[in-house]
Design a protein around this motif. Structure first.
Motif, PDB file in Angstrom:
ATOM      1  N   ILE A   1       2.588  -2.566  -4.353  1.00 12.36           N
ATOM      2  CA  ILE A   1       3.994  -2.599  -3.821  1.00 12.36           C
ATOM      3  C   ILE A   1       4.683  -1.338  -4.956  1.00 12.36           C
ATOM      4  O   ILE A   1       5.682  -0.897  -4.662  1.00 12.36           O
ATOM      5  CB  ILE A   1       4.737  -3.927  -4.219  1.00 12.36           C
ATOM      6  CG1 ILE A   1       5.775  -3.740  -3.600  1.00 12.36           C
ATOM      7  CG2 ILE A   1       5.116  -4.339  -5.893  1.00 12.36           C
ATOM      8  CD1 ILE A   1       6.581  -5.042  -3.073  1.00 12.36           C
ATOM      9  N   SER A   2       4.100  -0.917  -6.026  1.00 12.01           N
ATOM     10  CA  SER A   2       4.670   0.182  -6.936  1.00 12.01           C
ATOM     11  C   SER A   2       4.520   1.523  -6.291  1.00 12.01           C
ATOM     12  O   SER A   2       4.769   2.544  -6.559  1.00 12.01           O
ATOM     13  CB  SER A   2       3.889  -0.218  -8.229  1.00 12.01           C
ATOM     14  OG  SER A   2       2.621   0.164  -8.343  1.00 12.01           O
ATOM     15  N   ASP A   3       3.702   1.733  -5.120  1.00 16.84           N
ATOM     16  CA  ASP A   3       3.400   2.815  -4.607  1.00 16.84           C
ATOM     17  C   ASP A   3       3.902   2.930  -3.285  1.00 16.84           C
ATOM     18  O   ASP A   3       3.672   2.372  -2.094  1.00 16.84           O
ATOM     19  CB  ASP A   3       1.559   3.021  -4.145  1.00 16.84           C
ATOM     20  CG  ASP A   3       1.374   4.068  -3.781  1.00 16.84           C
ATOM     21  OD1 ASP A   3       2.227   4.985  -3.204  1.00 16.84           O
ATOM     22  OD2 ASP A   3       0.152   4.314  -3.416  1.00 16.84           O
ATOM     23  N   PRO A   4       5.127   3.730  -3.320  1.00 20.28           N
ATOM     24  CA  PRO A   4       5.898   4.010  -1.981  1.00 20.28           C
ATOM     25  C   PRO A   4       4.976   4.365  -0.840  1.00 20.28           C
ATOM     26  O   PRO A   4       5.350   3.990   0.266  1.00 20.28           O
ATOM     27  CB  PRO A   4       7.007   4.850  -2.022  1.00 20.28           C
ATOM     28  CG  PRO A   4       7.176   4.736  -3.634  1.00 20.28           C
ATOM     29  CD  PRO A   4       5.829   4.544  -4.086  1.00 20.28           C
ATOM     30  N   ASP A   5       4.105   5.246  -0.857  1.00 20.97           N
ATOM     31  CA  ASP A   5       3.156   5.692   0.341  1.00 20.97           C
ATOM     32  C   ASP A   5       2.451   4.298   0.675  1.00 20.97           C
ATOM     33  O   ASP A   5       2.273   4.314   2.008  1.00 20.97           O
ATOM     34  CB  ASP A   5       2.208   6.794  -0.203  1.00 20.97           C
ATOM     35  CG  ASP A   5       3.134   7.995  -0.394  1.00 20.97           C
ATOM     36  OD1 ASP A   5       4.096   8.194   0.087  1.00 20.97           O
ATOM     37  OD2 ASP A   5       2.401   8.815  -1.154  1.00 20.97           O
ATOM     38  N   ASN A   6       1.946   3.511  -0.068  1.00 23.51           N
ATOM     39  CA  ASN A   6       1.031   2.368   0.227  1.00 23.51           C
ATOM     40  C   ASN A   6       1.944   1.395   1.075  1.00 23.51           C
ATOM     41  O   ASN A   6       1.631   0.950   2.225  1.00 23.51           O
ATOM     42  CB  ASN A   6       0.608   1.807  -0.928  1.00 23.51           C
ATOM     43  CG  ASN A   6      -0.290   0.616  -0.432  1.00 23.51           C
ATOM     44  OD1 ASN A   6      -0.553  -0.155  -1.163  1.00 23.51           O
ATOM     45  ND2 ASN A   6      -1.016   0.853   0.493  1.00 23.51           N
ATOM     46  N   VAL A   7       3.487   1.195   0.599  1.00 19.43           N
ATOM     47  CA  VAL A   7       4.245   0.396   1.060  1.00 19.43           C
ATOM     48  C   VAL A   7       4.530   0.767   2.544  1.00 19.43           C
ATOM     49  O   VAL A   7       4.318   0.145   3.559  1.00 19.43           O
ATOM     50  CB  VAL A   7       5.620   0.492   0.323  1.00 19.43           C
ATOM     51  CG1 VAL A   7       6.617  -0.505   1.307  1.00 19.43           C
ATOM     52  CG2 VAL A   7       5.312  -0.511  -0.957  1.00 19.43           C
ATOM     53  N   GLU A   8       4.521   2.164   2.760  1.00 19.61           N
ATOM     54  CA  GLU A   8       4.823   2.514   4.160  1.00 19.61           C
ATOM     55  C   GLU A   8       3.757   2.583   4.939  1.00 19.61           C
ATOM     56  O   GLU A   8       3.841   1.889   6.219  1.00 19.61           O
ATOM     57  CB  GLU A   8       5.281   4.313   4.059  1.00 19.61           C
ATOM     58  CG  GLU A   8       6.504   4.721   3.172  1.00 19.61           C
ATOM     59  CD  GLU A   8       7.553   4.779   4.444  1.00 19.61           C
ATOM     60  OE1 GLU A   8       7.623   4.189   5.562  1.00 19.61           O
ATOM     61  OE2 GLU A   8       8.750   4.888   3.932  1.00 19.61           O
TER      62      GLU A   8
ATOM     63  N   TYR B   1      12.139  -1.150  -2.522  1.00 21.96           N
ATOM     64  CA  TYR B   1      11.652  -0.276  -1.511  1.00 21.96           C
ATOM     65  C   TYR B   1      11.089  -1.031  -0.331  1.00 21.96           C
ATOM     66  O   TYR B   1      11.353  -0.706   0.817  1.00 21.96           O
ATOM     67  CB  TYR B   1      10.618   0.481  -2.083  1.00 21.96           C
ATOM     68  CG  TYR B   1      10.203   1.920  -1.132  1.00 21.96           C
ATOM     69  CD1 TYR B   1      10.857   3.074  -1.319  1.00 21.96           C
ATOM     70  CD2 TYR B   1       9.171   1.744  -0.063  1.00 21.96           C
ATOM     71  CE1 TYR B   1      10.711   4.060  -0.485  1.00 21.96           C
ATOM     72  CE2 TYR B   1       8.855   2.961   0.789  1.00 21.96           C
ATOM     73  CZ  TYR B   1       9.745   4.080   0.327  1.00 21.96           C
ATOM     74  OH  TYR B   1       9.336   5.074   1.180  1.00 21.96           O
ATOM     75  N   PHE B   2      10.405  -2.115  -0.359  1.00 17.47           N
ATOM     76  CA  PHE B   2       9.626  -2.824   0.628  1.00 17.47           C
ATOM     77  C   PHE B   2      10.703  -3.501   1.260  1.00 17.47           C
ATOM     78  O   PHE B   2      10.876  -3.725   2.470  1.00 17.47           O
ATOM     79  CB  PHE B   2       8.843  -4.009  -0.082  1.00 17.47           C
ATOM     80  CG  PHE B   2       7.889  -4.407   0.984  1.00 17.47           C
ATOM     81  CD1 PHE B   2       6.472  -3.968   0.938  1.00 17.47           C
ATOM     82  CD2 PHE B   2       7.948  -5.614   1.802  1.00 17.47           C
ATOM     83  CE1 PHE B   2       5.742  -4.622   1.855  1.00 17.47           C
ATOM     84  CE2 PHE B   2       7.222  -6.049   2.736  1.00 17.47           C
ATOM     85  CZ  PHE B   2       5.909  -5.726   2.607  1.00 17.47           C
ATOM     86  N   THR B   3      11.665  -4.219   0.631  1.00 11.77           N
ATOM     87  CA  THR B   3      12.984  -4.693   1.254  1.00 11.77           C
ATOM     88  C   THR B   3      13.967  -3.998   2.150  1.00 11.77           C
ATOM     89  O   THR B   3      14.347  -4.341   3.092  1.00 11.77           O
ATOM     90  CB  THR B   3      13.700  -5.546   0.064  1.00 11.77           C
ATOM     91  OG1 THR B   3      13.025  -6.502  -0.705  1.00 11.77           O
ATOM     92  CG2 THR B   3      14.965  -6.510   0.732  1.00 11.77           C
ATOM     93  N   GLN B   4      14.026  -2.674   1.502  1.00 14.96           N
ATOM     94  CA  GLN B   4      15.016  -1.825   2.219  1.00 14.96           C
ATOM     95  C   GLN B   4      14.273  -1.655   3.688  1.00 14.96           C
ATOM     96  O   GLN B   4      14.931  -1.615   4.774  1.00 14.96           O
ATOM     97  CB  GLN B   4      15.068  -0.423   1.685  1.00 14.96           C
ATOM     98  CG  GLN B   4      16.267   0.460   2.307  1.00 14.96           C
ATOM     99  CD  GLN B   4      16.484   1.405   1.687  1.00 14.96           C
ATOM    100  OE1 GLN B   4      15.354   2.533   1.450  1.00 14.96           O
ATOM    101  NE2 GLN B   4      17.533   2.318   1.498  1.00 14.96           N
TER     102      GLN B   4
END
Length: 262
Positions: free
Chosen positions: A64-71, A120-123
């Motif tokens: 979850i700390s990696d925005p690319d992985n979240v996307e 980031y995940f929540t947004q």
């Protein structure tokens, strides 16, 4: 809410409270999506959820700390599962140590996971919930975000941030019929403390105040779809946090003594 066929996404769902939330949601007929770093463990959670619900369940590896992985993960959920009805932001970690000795690289990582990654995940999820005018977001904060104790400086700071973020988000999303609930547990008998307290003495010192993750998970799942501001457990620590706000000097005394077992 009748959870039958509702899509419930749980981050940090490989063990502990997150794992138990997955199982309780599956028992009520939800389509469970468990996300965590440990792919072997979330695979096992997925299989058990399928057995409990009689429905398809899903597991996606997530940092979850990696925005690319979240996307990437959110894209897979959208394509393979569908719109998210309920999000439980449970991913996080802590470390109990005096601040003067604290490694600030670890502090940065803790904020990346506990706060920024969660936001980031929540947004991304909130955007879709607002579009469909329904949804429920649960953010796992902590009693440490209400009443800080020694050796919890960084962890408490992250959980104070989660509380502030959630309180504002609740008001912003209310007109769109999207609920936001904060979960503020005290110590839970999970492997969280394997990292937070390697000595292993903290839970032993707390005795009966330690929470059972399965019992807490039942409380959380039973609140899904209901406009609930907070879930605070155990009740004795919830009462103490209110006392702390009303009588801060005496609260400092209690926080450094009665509720400090690190």
């Amino acid at each position: 809410m009748n959870l039958t066929d509702k899509v419930v996404v749980v981050t940090g769902g490989s063990a502990g409270l997150g794992e138990q939330i997955c199982y309780e949601a599956a028992k009520q007929g939800a389509i469970v999506v468990t996300c965590a770093r440990r792919i072997n463990l979330i695979g096992q959670v997925k299989e058990k959820c399928q057995a409990l619900s009689g429905k398809e369940a899903y597991a996606f590896q997530l940092d979850i700390s990696d925005p690319d992985n979240v996307e990437s993960v959110l894209g897979k959920i959208s394509d393979e599962v569908g719109p998210i009805d309920i999000l439980v932001n449970n991913a996080g970690f802590g470390l109990f140590e005096d601040f003067v000795d604290f490694d600030l690289d670890v502090a940065k990582k803790m904020f990346d996971v506990n706060v920024l990654g969660m936001m980031y995940f929540t947004q991304k999820v909130a955007i879709s919930m607002v579009e469909k005018q329904s949804g429920h977001i649960f953010n796992v904060a902590s009693m440490a975000g209400k009443m800080a104790t020694p050796k919890s400086t960084v962890y408490s700071a992250t959980k104070f941030a989660v509380l502030g973020f959630s309180n504002a988000l609740r008001l912003e999303l209310r007109p769109a019929n999207v609920y936001v609930t904060t979960i503020n547990p005290g110590p839970i008998a999970t492997e969280f403390f394997d990292k937070a307290d390697p000595s292993g003495s903290y839970l032993d010192n707390l005795g009966s105040i330690v929470l059972d993750p399965q019992k807490l998970a039942k409380v959380i799942v039973n609140k899904m779809g209901k406009p609930t501001r907070e879930i605070n457990r155990p009740l004795i620590m919830s009462g103490a946090s209110r006392f702390y706000d009303l009588f801060p000097h005496l609260g400092d005394f209690l926080a450094s003594g009665l509720f400090n077992r690190k």
